[in-house]
Design a protein around this motif. Structure first.
Motif, PDB file in Angstrom:
ATOM      1  N   LEU B 353       9.210 -16.551  -0.910  1.00 28.16           N
ATOM      2  CA  LEU B 353       8.130 -15.788  -1.545  1.00 28.16           C
ATOM      3  C   LEU B 353       7.860 -14.493  -0.783  1.00 28.16           C
ATOM      4  O   LEU B 353       7.580 -13.446  -1.375  1.00 28.16           O
ATOM      5  N   LYS B 354       7.956 -14.572   0.546  1.00 29.08           N
ATOM      6  CA  LYS B 354       7.703 -13.378   1.361  1.00 29.08           C
ATOM      7  C   LYS B 354       8.764 -12.311   1.135  1.00 29.08           C
ATOM      8  O   LYS B 354       8.494 -11.125   1.264  1.00 29.08           O
ATOM      9  N   ASN B 355       9.973 -12.754   0.808  1.00 33.62           N
ATOM     10  CA  ASN B 355      11.053 -11.801   0.538  1.00 33.62           C
ATOM     11  C   ASN B 355      11.068 -11.331  -0.909  1.00 33.62           C
ATOM     12  O   ASN B 355      11.961 -10.599  -1.312  1.00 33.62           O
ATOM     13  N   SER B 356      10.114 -11.800  -1.698  1.00 38.11           N
ATOM     14  CA  SER B 356      10.096 -11.455  -3.121  1.00 38.11           C
ATOM     15  C   SER B 356       8.877 -10.597  -3.441  1.00 38.11           C
ATOM     16  O   SER B 356       8.011 -10.387  -2.592  1.00 38.11           O
ATOM     17  N   PHE B 357       8.814 -10.156  -4.694  1.00 47.62           N
ATOM     18  CA  PHE B 357       7.663  -9.329  -5.119  1.00 47.62           C
ATOM     19  C   PHE B 357       6.352 -10.095  -5.005  1.00 47.62           C
ATOM     20  O   PHE B 357       5.291  -9.495  -4.870  1.00 47.62           O
ATOM     21  N   VAL B 358       6.436 -11.424  -5.044  1.00 44.16           N
ATOM     22  CA  VAL B 358       5.190 -12.200  -5.092  1.00 44.16           C
ATOM     23  C   VAL B 358       4.346 -11.927  -3.848  1.00 44.16           C
ATOM     24  O   VAL B 358       3.246 -11.369  -3.925  1.00 44.16           O
ATOM     25  N   MET B 359       4.858 -12.304  -2.695  1.00 43.34           N
ATOM     26  CA  MET B 359       4.068 -12.146  -1.481  1.00 43.34           C
ATOM     27  C   MET B 359       3.932 -10.685  -1.102  1.00 43.34           C
ATOM     28  O   MET B 359       2.919 -10.287  -0.534  1.00 43.34           O
ATOM     29  N   GLN B 360       4.944  -9.886  -1.432  1.00 42.77           N
ATOM     30  CA  GLN B 360       4.842  -8.461  -1.103  1.00 42.77           C
ATOM     31  C   GLN B 360       3.690  -7.818  -1.870  1.00 42.77           C
ATOM     32  O   GLN B 360       2.937  -7.031  -1.306  1.00 42.77           O
ATOM     33  N   ASP B 361       3.522  -8.189  -3.138  1.00 39.76           N
ATOM     34  CA  ASP B 361       2.371  -7.687  -3.908  1.00 39.76           C
ATOM     35  C   ASP B 361       1.061  -8.166  -3.273  1.00 39.76           C
ATOM     36  O   ASP B 361       0.111  -7.390  -3.127  1.00 39.76           O
ATOM     37  N   PHE B 362       1.022  -9.428  -2.918  1.00 40.60           N
ATOM     38  CA  PHE B 362      -0.240  -9.973  -2.391  1.00 40.60           C
ATOM     39  C   PHE B 362      -0.612  -9.329  -1.061  1.00 40.60           C
ATOM     40  O   PHE B 362      -1.788  -9.122  -0.780  1.00 40.60           O
ATOM     41  N   ILE B 363       0.399  -9.017  -0.265  1.00 38.25           N
ATOM     42  CA  ILE B 363       0.098  -8.360   1.012  1.00 38.25           C
ATOM     43  C   ILE B 363      -0.289  -6.896   0.777  1.00 38.25           C
ATOM     44  O   ILE B 363      -1.292  -6.422   1.297  1.00 38.25           O
ATOM     45  N   ASN B 364       0.469  -6.208  -0.079  1.00 39.61           N
ATOM     46  CA  ASN B 364       0.159  -4.804  -0.354  1.00 39.61           C
ATOM     47  C   ASN B 364      -1.238  -4.606  -0.935  1.00 39.61           C
ATOM     48  O   ASN B 364      -1.876  -3.593  -0.699  1.00 39.61           O
ATOM     49  N   PHE B 365      -1.676  -5.574  -1.723  1.00 36.46           N
ATOM     50  CA  PHE B 365      -2.957  -5.423  -2.418  1.00 36.46           C
ATOM     51  C   PHE B 365      -4.035  -6.316  -1.827  1.00 36.46           C
ATOM     52  O   PHE B 365      -4.979  -6.687  -2.510  1.00 36.46           O
ATOM     53  N   LYS B 366      -3.876  -6.645  -0.553  1.00 36.66           N
ATOM     54  CA  LYS B 366      -4.832  -7.616  -0.012  1.00 36.66           C
ATOM     55  C   LYS B 366      -6.248  -7.060   0.122  1.00 36.66           C
ATOM     56  O   LYS B 366      -7.209  -7.822   0.137  1.00 36.66           O
ATOM     57  N   GLU B 367      -6.396  -5.743   0.115  1.00 34.23           N
ATOM     58  CA  GLU B 367      -7.736  -5.159   0.195  1.00 34.23           C
ATOM     59  C   GLU B 367      -8.389  -5.007  -1.185  1.00 34.23           C
ATOM     60  O   GLU B 367      -9.581  -4.725  -1.276  1.00 34.23           O
ATOM     61  N   ALA B 368      -7.582  -5.169  -2.233  1.00 28.99           N
ATOM     62  CA  ALA B 368      -8.095  -4.878  -3.588  1.00 28.99           C
ATOM     63  C   ALA B 368      -9.359  -5.661  -3.943  1.00 28.99           C
ATOM     64  O   ALA B 368     -10.319  -5.068  -4.450  1.00 28.99           O
ATOM     65  N   PRO B 369      -9.414  -6.984  -3.697  1.00 28.50           N
ATOM     66  CA  PRO B 369     -10.609  -7.714  -4.151  1.00 28.50           C
ATOM     67  C   PRO B 369     -11.915  -7.129  -3.629  1.00 28.50           C
ATOM     68  O   PRO B 369     -12.840  -6.888  -4.409  1.00 28.50           O
ATOM     69  N   HIS B 370     -12.024  -6.842  -2.335  1.00 24.90           N
ATOM     70  CA  HIS B 370     -13.329  -6.390  -1.870  1.00 24.90           C
ATOM     71  C   HIS B 370     -13.580  -4.901  -2.131  1.00 24.90           C
ATOM     72  O   HIS B 370     -14.719  -4.469  -2.218  1.00 24.90           O
ATOM     73  N   VAL B 371     -12.506  -4.123  -2.302  1.00 29.88           N
ATOM     74  CA  VAL B 371     -12.714  -2.712  -2.672  1.00 29.88           C
ATOM     75  C   VAL B 371     -13.246  -2.624  -4.098  1.00 29.88           C
ATOM     76  O   VAL B 371     -14.185  -1.879  -4.391  1.00 29.88           O
ATOM     77  N   LEU B 372     -12.673  -3.426  -4.998  1.00 32.60           N
ATOM     78  CA  LEU B 372     -13.053  -3.357  -6.409  1.00 32.60           C
ATOM     79  C   LEU B 372     -14.417  -3.979  -6.683  1.00 32.60           C
ATOM     80  O   LEU B 372     -15.007  -3.753  -7.725  1.00 32.60           O
ATOM     81  N   GLU B 373     -14.901  -4.771  -5.735  1.00 34.72           N
ATOM     82  CA  GLU B 373     -16.202  -5.425  -5.911  1.00 34.72           C
ATOM     83  C   GLU B 373     -17.359  -4.419  -5.950  1.00 34.72           C
ATOM     84  O   GLU B 373     -18.452  -4.765  -6.361  1.00 34.72           O
ATOM     85  N   ASN B 374     -17.109  -3.202  -5.523  1.00 28.57           N
ATOM     86  CA  ASN B 374     -18.122  -2.153  -5.460  1.00 28.57           C
ATOM     87  C   ASN B 374     -18.896  -2.030  -6.786  1.00 28.57           C
ATOM     88  O   ASN B 374     -18.332  -1.626  -7.797  1.00 28.57           O
ATOM     89  N   PRO B 375     -20.192  -2.359  -6.797  1.00 24.34           N
ATOM     90  CA  PRO B 375     -20.946  -2.324  -8.067  1.00 24.34           C
ATOM     91  C   PRO B 375     -21.017  -0.937  -8.687  1.00 24.34           C
ATOM     92  O   PRO B 375     -21.246  -0.799  -9.887  1.00 24.34           O
ATOM     93  N   ARG B 376     -20.795   0.129  -7.883  1.00 18.64           N
ATOM     94  CA  ARG B 376     -20.828   1.490  -8.433  1.00 18.64           C
ATOM     95  C   ARG B 376     -19.764   1.702  -9.507  1.00 18.64           C
ATOM     96  O   ARG B 376     -19.939   2.511 -10.415  1.00 18.64           O
ATOM     97  N   PHE B 377     -18.655   0.978  -9.414  1.00 18.26           N
ATOM     98  CA  PHE B 377     -17.610   1.112 -10.437  1.00 18.26           C
ATOM     99  C   PHE B 377     -18.068   0.593 -11.796  1.00 18.26           C
ATOM    100  O   PHE B 377     -17.525   0.957 -12.823  1.00 18.26           O
ATOM    101  N   PHE B 378     -19.042  -0.308 -11.780  1.00 17.72           N
ATOM    102  CA  PHE B 378     -19.420  -0.966 -13.025  1.00 17.72           C
ATOM    103  C   PHE B 378     -20.707  -0.410 -13.643  1.00 17.72           C
ATOM    104  O   PHE B 378     -21.014  -0.697 -14.775  1.00 17.72           O
ATOM    105  N   THR B 379     -21.448   0.391 -12.879  1.00 17.68           N
ATOM    106  CA  THR B 379     -22.672   0.971 -13.434  1.00 17.68           C
ATOM    107  C   THR B 379     -22.692   2.491 -13.248  1.00 17.68           C
ATOM    108  O   THR B 379     -22.690   3.248 -14.207  1.00 17.68           O
TER     109      THR B 379
END
Lengths: 94, 429
Positions: B353-379
Motif C-alpha cells: 500500500l505504501k508503494n501504491s497510490f493508496v498510502m501515497q495519497d493518504f500521506i500527501n493529504f494528511k493535513e486535509a481534514p483539519h485544514v478543511l474543517e475551517n468554518p470560514r469555508f462554509f459561511t
C-alpha cells in the motif's frame, strides 16, 4: 423529529426485511445518558426523538444501518449490532 | 459444519469483492460472506468512481461493468444563504475515452461484480452475517456466522466503516465522531432525455456537482449531485461531530429537506420520483485515523481500514477500497507461498500500500481534514463571494459604482490578512 417532513413516506420507499430482534438497543441504565440526545440530531431516519419529559425515545423501524448513532453516542450507551443475515434494509440502488 | 478455505472475506463491497476476485483469479479457495440479500444490498455511495487508479488491477472488468454515465462536466456550487455561484468545468479530456470517472449505483454494480467474482471460482454466501472471529493460539483462524464455524488461513475484514471485526481483532477502537461524516442520499428517477436536457448533456454524458456552504449550515461537509442513466443521486455529507454538537439543534433529515428545497435544486429534480433514501457513515479522518491494517491471520481493507478521503475538490473511497482489496489479496498470495500467515508476513500488505497510490495519497493529504474543517469555508467565503457577485451584477436606478471599488470594499486589510492566514493553511493540502 421536530418537523413531520415526509420522512416516513421516504423510508417507505425502501425495501426492509423484518429481523427477529432489534439490532440496536439502549444499554440498561443509559436511557437518560445525555449522549443519547446526539442521536436525535444525527440519525438520517429520524428514529430517535425527544418526548415531553425530555427523554430519548427510539424505534428501530426504518433503520438504514448507517452506523451514525454508534459513532455519535458511543458503545457505552448503545448496544449496536447489525441485523441478522438477510434482514434489515436491502438497497436496490445504493 | 466445519470447512476450510484459503481465505475468508467478510463483506461484499468493493474491497471484499476485489480481494475475492484477485484471489480466485490465482486459484485460491475463497469464501466471501455477505450479510445482505445480495452483494450491494447494504452498500451506499455518493457516487462516482474514478477508474484510472484501479483500471489495470482489474483489466477485464470495466468494459461490461454496469456503470451509469461518464462524468464529462465537473461543477461546484458555492452556496450562501440567499444566493449562490456555480462553476462548470468541461474539458476535452473528460469527453475522451478511457473516461476518468463514472457515476455509479452500488446495489447494481456490486451485484454484477459479485457474479464476475463467482465466475472466477470464489464462493459467495449471502444473507450470512459474521458474528465473531475464531482465535487459535492468539491468531485469527476463522469466523463464526450464526451456527457455522468456518476456518481459513486468513480472514480479510472488509466489513465496512464500523468494522466490528477489526475491533474484535484488537486492530481498532470504536470510531471517534471527529473522524467520520454521515452521508444521506435520495435516488430520484427521471427520464434520461430529461436529465440530458436539464443539465446540458450530450447522450451518455454525466455531470457531478458539489455544493459547499450554507447547505450544511456552516458545518463541515457539503452536498452532491450526480447524474445516473435515468436517475439523479442527490445528497448531503456532514461531519458527525459538528452535527451532534450543533447549537441550533438542526436535525439531519431537516437539513436535507431544506437543501432539496433550495431554488437552485428544486427545478433540477422537479417531476422526479424518489426511488430510495439511503444513508451511511463515511471515514474522513485521513491518514491519522487509519486503523492497524493487519494482525496474525487477519487483514483489513476498504472503509473498514479508513480508506476514504475528502480533499474538498474530490471525495474518494471506492478506488481505495478496490485497491486495498487487491493488495490484501496479493499479500495473502505471498503469505501462502511462504506458508506463513503471521502478522510478520502479512505486513507486506502495508508495504504494498505504501508503494501504491493508496498510502501515497493518504500521506500527501494528511493535513486535509483539519485544514478543511475551517468554518470560514462554509459561511464567510460563500457569503463574501456571492455578495461581490451581487454587487457586480446590480444595476441601480442611479449611477453604477465603478467595478474596482465595488470589489475592494469587501477586501480591506483585515479581510485580506485573514484570507492570507487561511491560504497558508490551504497550501498544506
Amino acid at each position: 423529529m421536530s418537523e413531520p417532513l415526509n420522512l416516513k413516506a421516504k423510508l417507505g420507499l425502501n425495501v426492509f426485511k423484518e429481523d427477529k430482534e432489534r439490532h440496536i438497543n439502549i444499554k440498561p441504565g443509559m436511557e437518560k445518558d445525555p449522549r443519547l440526545k446526539r442521536a436525535v440530531l444525527v440519525c438520517p431516519a429520524g428514529l430517535y426523538s425527544l418526548n415531553d419529559k425530555g427523554e430519548v425515545e427510539f424505534t428501530i423501524d426504518g433503520c438504514l444501518e448507517c452506523g451514525t448513532c454508534r459513532i455519535a453516542c458511543g458503545v457505552e450507551v448503545l448496544d449496536w449490532k447489525y441485523p441478522h443475515g438477510g434482514a434489515g434494509v436491502q438497497f436496490r440502488f445504493g | 459444519m466445519e470447512e476450510r478455505f484459503d481465505a475468508i472475506i467478510v463483506g461484499g463491497g468493493l474491497a471484499g469483492l476485489g480481494a475475492a476476485y484477485t484471489l480466485a483469479s490465482e486459484g485460491l479457495e475463497v469464501l466471501l460472506l455477505e450479510r445482505g440479500d445480495y452483494a450491494g444490498a447494504k452498500n451506499v455511495t455518493g457516487g462516482r468512481i474514478y477508474l484510472n487508479p484501479v483500471r489495470d488491477m482489474y483489466p477485464d472488468l470495466w468494459k461490461k461493468a454496469p456503470l451509469e454515465r461518464f462524468i464529462a462536466h465537473e461543477e461546484v456550487a458555492i452556496m450562501a444563504k440567499e444566493r449562490s455561484l456555480t462553476l462548470r468545468y468541461s474539458g476535452e479530456e473528460l469527453r475522451t475515452e478511457p473516461y476518468q470517472s463514472y457515476s455509479i449505483l452500488r446495489a447494481k454494480f456490486d451485484r454484477w461484480f459479485a457474479k464476475q467474482v463467482e465466475r472466477k471460482g470464489a464462493m459467495i454466501v449471502t444473507k450470512s452475517k459474521v458474528d465473531d472471529l475464531i482465535f487459535e493460539n492468539g491468531k485469527v483462524a476463522g469466523v463464526k456466522a450464526g451456527e457455522d464455524e468456518l476456518y481459513a488461513d486468513v480472514v480479510i475484514a472488509c466489513d465496512g466503516v464500523l468494522s466490528l471485526l477489526a475491533e474484535k481483532a484488537g486492530l481498532r477502537k470504536p470510531g471517534n465522531p471527529k473522524d467520520y461524516a454521515v452521508g444521506v442520499k435520495e435516488v430520484i428517477e427521471l427520464e434520461a432525455a430529461v436529465i440530458e436536457e436539464r443539465f446540458g448533456l450530450s447522450e451518455g454524458e454525466g455531470v457531478a456537482r458539489l455544493f459547499m456552504g450554507e447547505v450544511t449550515k456552516g458545518m463541515f461537509g457539503g452536498g452532491f449531485l450526480y447524474t445516473n442513466k435515468d436517475s439523479i443521486s442527490l445528497g448531503l455529507v456532514v461531519s458527525i461531530k459538528e452535527l451532534m454538537e450543533n447549537k441550533d439543534r438542526i436535525e439531519l433529515p431537516v437539513m436535507f429537506e431544506e437543501f432539496k428545497n433550495r431554488p437552485e435544486i428544486a427545478p433540477l429534480i422537479k417531476g422526479g420520483q424518489t426511488a430510495e433514501y439511503s444513508a451511511h457513515v463515511i471515514p474522513e479522518g485521513g491518514y491519522k485515523a487509519l486503523t492497524k491494517l493487519y494482525g496474525d491471520g487477519i487483514l483489513v481493507a476498504g472503509d473498514a481500514a479508513g480508506f476514504s478521503m475528502n480533499i474538498g475538490v474530490t471525495v474518494r473511497g471506492m478506488e481505495y477500497a478496490l485497491a486495498s482489496g487487491y493488495y490484501a489479496a496479493k499479500a495473502v498470495i505471498k503469505a501462502k507461498e511462504k506458508g506463513d500467515f503471521s502478522a510478520k508476513t502479512l505486513a507486506v500488505y502495508e508495504e504494498m500500500l505504501k508503494n501504491s497510490f493508496v498510502m501515497q495519497d493518504f500521506i500527501n493529504f494528511k493535513e486535509a481534514p483539519h485544514v478543511l474543517e475551517n468554518p470560514r469555508f462554509f459561511t464567510y467565503y460563500p457569503e463574501l463571494v456571492t455578495s461581490i457577485m451581487r454587487d457586480l451584477y446590480a444595476v441601480p436606478a442611479g449611477p453604477k459604482e465603478r467595478l474596482y471599488p465595488t470589489v475592494k470594499k469587501y477586501l480591506g486589510f483585515k479581510q485580506l490578512w485573514a484570507m492570507a492566514g487561511d491560504m497558508r493553511k490551504v497550501m498544506k493540502i
